[in-house]
Design an enzyme around this catalytic site. Structure first.
Site, PDB file in Angstrom:
ATOM      1  N   LYS A  97      26.758   0.149 -32.297  1.00  0.00           N
ATOM      2  CA  LYS A  97      27.821   1.075 -32.711  1.00  0.00           C
ATOM      3  C   LYS A  97      27.572   1.535 -34.143  1.00  0.00           C
ATOM      4  O   LYS A  97      27.724   2.722 -34.462  1.00  0.00           O
ATOM      5  CB  LYS A  97      29.187   0.392 -32.578  1.00  0.00           C
ATOM      6  CG  LYS A  97      29.589   0.193 -31.111  1.00  0.00           C
ATOM      7  CD  LYS A  97      30.738  -0.790 -30.912  1.00  0.00           C
ATOM      8  CE  LYS A  97      30.926  -1.062 -29.423  1.00  0.00           C
ATOM      9  NZ  LYS A  97      31.846  -2.163 -29.135  1.00  0.00           N
TER      10      LYS A  97
ATOM     11  N   GLN B 252      36.305  -5.896 -31.799  1.00  0.00           N
ATOM     12  CA  GLN B 252      35.259  -6.273 -30.844  1.00  0.00           C
ATOM     13  C   GLN B 252      35.723  -7.494 -30.043  1.00  0.00           C
ATOM     14  O   GLN B 252      36.071  -8.529 -30.615  1.00  0.00           O
ATOM     15  CB  GLN B 252      33.955  -6.582 -31.593  1.00  0.00           C
ATOM     16  CG  GLN B 252      32.775  -6.858 -30.694  1.00  0.00           C
ATOM     17  CD  GLN B 252      32.343  -5.647 -29.867  1.00  0.00           C
ATOM     18  OE1 GLN B 252      32.311  -4.527 -30.363  1.00  0.00           O
ATOM     19  NE2 GLN B 252      32.044  -5.871 -28.597  1.00  0.00           N
TER      20      GLN B 252
ATOM     21  N   ASP C 207      39.368   2.561 -28.879  1.00  0.00           N
ATOM     22  CA  ASP C 207      38.999   1.878 -27.639  1.00  0.00           C
ATOM     23  C   ASP C 207      40.004   2.194 -26.527  1.00  0.00           C
ATOM     24  O   ASP C 207      39.795   1.812 -25.378  1.00  0.00           O
ATOM     25  CB  ASP C 207      38.961   0.360 -27.883  1.00  0.00           C
ATOM     26  CG  ASP C 207      37.682  -0.273 -27.376  1.00  0.00           C
ATOM     27  OD1 ASP C 207      36.837   0.466 -26.829  1.00  0.00           O
ATOM     28  OD2 ASP C 207      37.531  -1.497 -27.517  1.00  0.00           O
TER      29      ASP C 207
END
Ligand code: NAD
Length: 292
Positions: free
Chosen positions: A53, A97, A120
């Site tokens: 990322k 994460q 997300d």
């Protein structure tokens, strides 16, 4: 001839377009979009995902404003960091994460992220917007699948789709996105009876399970479009291990109209959609800077 849905190539094209967009912004004197990936602990798979990322951010020109915290960081400290990032004007996207260490309450942390920075798409507000068909930040992996289908010329309208796996991260939002694209969708899972019979009804089959090679030819209708979301590390004789999906690719590909490889299918699209979401969020937060 089976069509290979090449996520790596599409992700590269999308990232090149985003790079040009961000270069324009900064050339006009605007700040770059900013993404904060928060990682707690040292899970090696997570570390590899975070590196991917951050590399994508570097390529595109998005500022990486993330933080890596030790594995024993208390809930209150992670929460305070998320609140600080919520208030930071340079940050357009925040991603926690997953998985986080067991002593942390992941749901409470995800719910603390400002929904307008929730790149997300896991906040209840964004999941609610998806259910209602309103614009909002969409979960990256299923959004990546939809982009791959569109790029491959697959129109879900009127098609029978079967989604295997019912996680909040992939399976459930996937069902909603396929339904919004006018497919007739069945959600199957570990308790589904006679799974091969259900999956053989699919014109579009999406496997998001986490079981290497689960989908063999007897699960697939000839001519189906097969999307493999699974990422599983399996042992190899040389001891190095390799990544495989949920689909037995070599056996299923000859049957399929179209199929995604692993690696190089859905995985790169997930990162591309994260970058897309960050720039989209920037556009919403800085009205008039990016033309609608
Ligand atoms: P999860 O463990 O949260 O959910 C798995 C789902 O599969 C569950 O709903 C369960 O009911 C179902 N399931 C389990 N065993 C089954 C079986 N034998 N038959 C039918 N259904 C079964 O997993 P997740 O987070 O949704 O991830 C699924 C897979 O996708 C994993 O391999 C993960 O690594 C991968 N993944 C890939 C990406 C990507 O970018 N490509 C992103 C997220 C997850």
């Amino acid at each position: 001839m089976t069509q290979i849905l090449d996520g790596k190539a599409l992700a590269q094209r999308q990232q090149t377009a985003l790079q040009a967009q961000v270069a324009d912004l900064t050339a006009q004197g605007h700040r770059p979009p900013g993404l904060a990936v928060v990682m707690v602990g040292d899970n090696p798979a997570s570390a590899a995902y975070v590196r991917n990322k951050e590399r994508a951010c570097d390529r595109i020109g998005i500022a990486s404003l993330g933080r890596h915290l030790p594995g024993d960081t208390p809930q209150a400290v992670v929460l305070a960091l998320i609140q600080q990032l919520n208030a930071d004007e340079r940050v357009d996207g925040i991603l926690l994460q997953l998985p986080v260490p067991e002593h942390l309450d992941a749901i409470a942390l995800l719910n603390a992220i400002d929904p307008d920075k929730d790149v997300d798409g896991l906040h209840p507000v964004n999941l609610g917007r998806l259910v209602r068909g309103e614009p909002g930040l969409r979960s990256c992996t299923p959004a990546g699948v939809m982009a791959l289908l569109a790029d491959g010329g697959v129109d879900p309208t009127g098609q029978q789709a079967v989604v295997l796996g019912r996680s909040i991260l992939v399976g459930k939002p996937m069902v909603l996105m396929l339904s919004a694209a006018n497919a007739t969708v069945t959600l199957a899972h570990s308790r589904t009876r006679d799974l091969p019979q259900v999956t053989r009804s699919a014109d579009i089959l999406v496997a998001a399970v986490g079981r290497p090679g689960l989908i063999t030819p007897d699960y697939v209708k000839p001519g189906a479009v097969v999307i493999d979301v699974g990422i599983n590390r399996v042992a190899t004789p040389d001891g190095k291990g390799k990544l495989v999906g949920d689909v037995d690719y070599d056996a299923v590909a000859p049957l399929a109209q179209a199929i995604t490889p692993v690696p190089g299918g859905v995985g790169p699209m997930t990162v591309a959609m994260l970058m897309h979401n960050t720039v989209w969020s920037y556009g919403k937060r800085c009205p008039g800077v990016i033309p609608a």
